[in-house]
Scaffold this active site. Structure first.
Site, PDB file in Angstrom:
ATOM      1  CG  HIS A 110     -58.149 113.029  38.657  1.00  0.00           C
ATOM      2  ND1 HIS A 110     -57.715 112.925  39.742  1.00  0.00           N
ATOM      3  CD2 HIS A 110     -58.798 111.981  38.227  1.00  0.00           C
ATOM      4  CE1 HIS A 110     -57.777 111.478  40.218  1.00  0.00           C
ATOM      5  NE2 HIS A 110     -58.535 110.958  39.026  1.00  0.00           N
ATOM      6  NE  ARG A 115     -59.811 130.155  28.718  1.00  0.00           N
ATOM      7  CZ  ARG A 115     -59.450 130.367  29.874  1.00  0.00           C
ATOM      8  NH1 ARG A 115     -60.029 131.316  30.728  1.00  0.00           N
ATOM      9  NH2 ARG A 115     -58.038 129.889  30.469  1.00  0.00           N
TER      10      ARG A 115
END
Length: 366
Positions: free
Chosen positions: A26, A101
């Site tokens: 999703h 990140r």
């Protein structure tokens, strides 16, 4: 849409992977919708996959050409030769590696702060997605995002361990630390919610309440270990948290929100038992959304926490999850409800949007 893409060789600290299988999550759909504040376009989506190392860049030591691997959107810089692990990876209470990140969040690679993908027709740069970009025959990722796993494991099944199923299991084992005899409520019965149910059953939870507005999901939830199923629509005049509190003599020991809906997050917290109940947020809410509750809910002993990738330190622990699967100690096979060709990806998204699948696994085989 499909297009031809140029993939240059991996640079320092990078790995090029031939993707053999990738699944839909999703999160891919969420970014595709345009609601993701970190969503960058054009991009190659996909983050739940398995493949084989095709080539490695300078300095890569933790994997080699031919290795069977799972790309991990949540990196881990532990146990890599000549790499100083970040303070997050050495800390026992988190798995939120920060080694790459700041670059993956911008859709680029650390070595030169550029993308490795270009459209073959006009040389347009294409952004990376979650540091993985697995909706492609090949992808380039950072070494810290590559988990080397047992080559005997079927990649059409273990690809699921790159995100959803691992997240649900880890939320129970690592984040909440559910114990035998505890009571559990699970909001949302997709793959992540079912993984929470499976893990809760395995640790010996005494009651596992499965909550969803789609009763068609209840039979499967019971198969995975739910003891009771609750449809909020059956209680139109009551808040679902009040219903659960009544059902459980004051609330559950642990609740898990597996949807990404801030109203459900509140309900999950408020059905946790006063004095000791804990609620874990797993679902990712849309950008700009905020959670709310009365402070008294926390003053009276409830704990609200979140989890990313179930707290697993990916490169180190995903291989262990694969071994657990090979030992026959998981229901991983049951999460795969459809297997399709990669060319059918749009049909697979239709199944996802219609709620007709748990996980669709796409094969890159010609």
């Amino acid at each position: 849409k499909f297009c031809a893409v140029i993939f240059p060789p991996p640079q320092k600290g990078e790995v090029r992977i031939k993707i053999t299988h990738t699944a839909l999550c999703h999160t891919d759909s969420y970014t595709l919708s345009g609601q993701d504040p970190e969503g960058l376009f054009p991009a190659i989506l996909g983050h739940e996959a398995a493949g084989i190392v095709e080539s490695v860049g300078e300095g890569v030591t933790s994997c080699k050409v031919g290795d069977s691997v799972i790309p991990c959107y949540q990196a881990c810089c532990l146990n890599i030769e000549n790499v100083q692990p970040c303070k997050f990876c050495v800390h026992p209470k988190t798995n939120l590696c920060q080694a790459v990140r700041q670059w993956t969040g911008c859709g680029i690679m650390k070595a030169d702060e550029k993308t490795r993908f270009r459209k073959a027709s006009d040389d347009t740069p294409i952004f990376h997605f979650m540091g993985t970009s697995t909706f492609s025959e090949y992808t380039v990722v950072h070494e810290v995002a590559v988990a080397v796993v047992n080559p005997k494991a079927p990649r059409e099944k273990t690809c699921l361990l790159g995100c959803g199923v691992s997240t649900g299991w880890g939320a129970v084992y690592n984040t909440a630390k559910v114990e035998k005899g505890n009571t559990v409520a699970v909001f949302g019965l997709g793959a992540v919610g079912l993984a929470v149910i499976e893990a809760s059953r395995e640790v010996g939870a005494s009651r596992i309440l499965a909550i969803d507005t789609n009763p068609e999901k209840f039979e499967v939830a019971k198969k995975f270990g739910a003891t009771e199923c609750v449809n909020p629509k059956d209680f139109a005049n009551e808040k679902i948290q009040d219903v659960i509190v009544k059902m459980t003599d004051g609330g559950v020991d642990f609740s898990f929100e597996c949807i990404g809906n801030v109203d459900v997050m509140r309900a999950a917290l408020e059905c946790a038992h006063k004095g000791w109940g804990e609620s874990v947020i797993i679902g990712v809410a849309a950008g700009g959304k905020e959670i709310a509750t009365r402070p008294f809910q926390l003053v009276t002993g409830r704990v609200w926490r979140g989890t990313a990738f179930g707290g697993y330190k990916s490169r180190v622990e995903v291989p262990k999850l694969v071994e657990k699967y090979l030992a026959g100690k998981t229901m991983l096979d049951e999460y795969v409800t459809h297997q399709m060709k990669f060319e059918q990806i749009n049909d697979a998204f239709d199944l996802l949007h219609a709620g007709k699948c748990l996980r669709v696994v796409l094969s890159m085989d010609e």
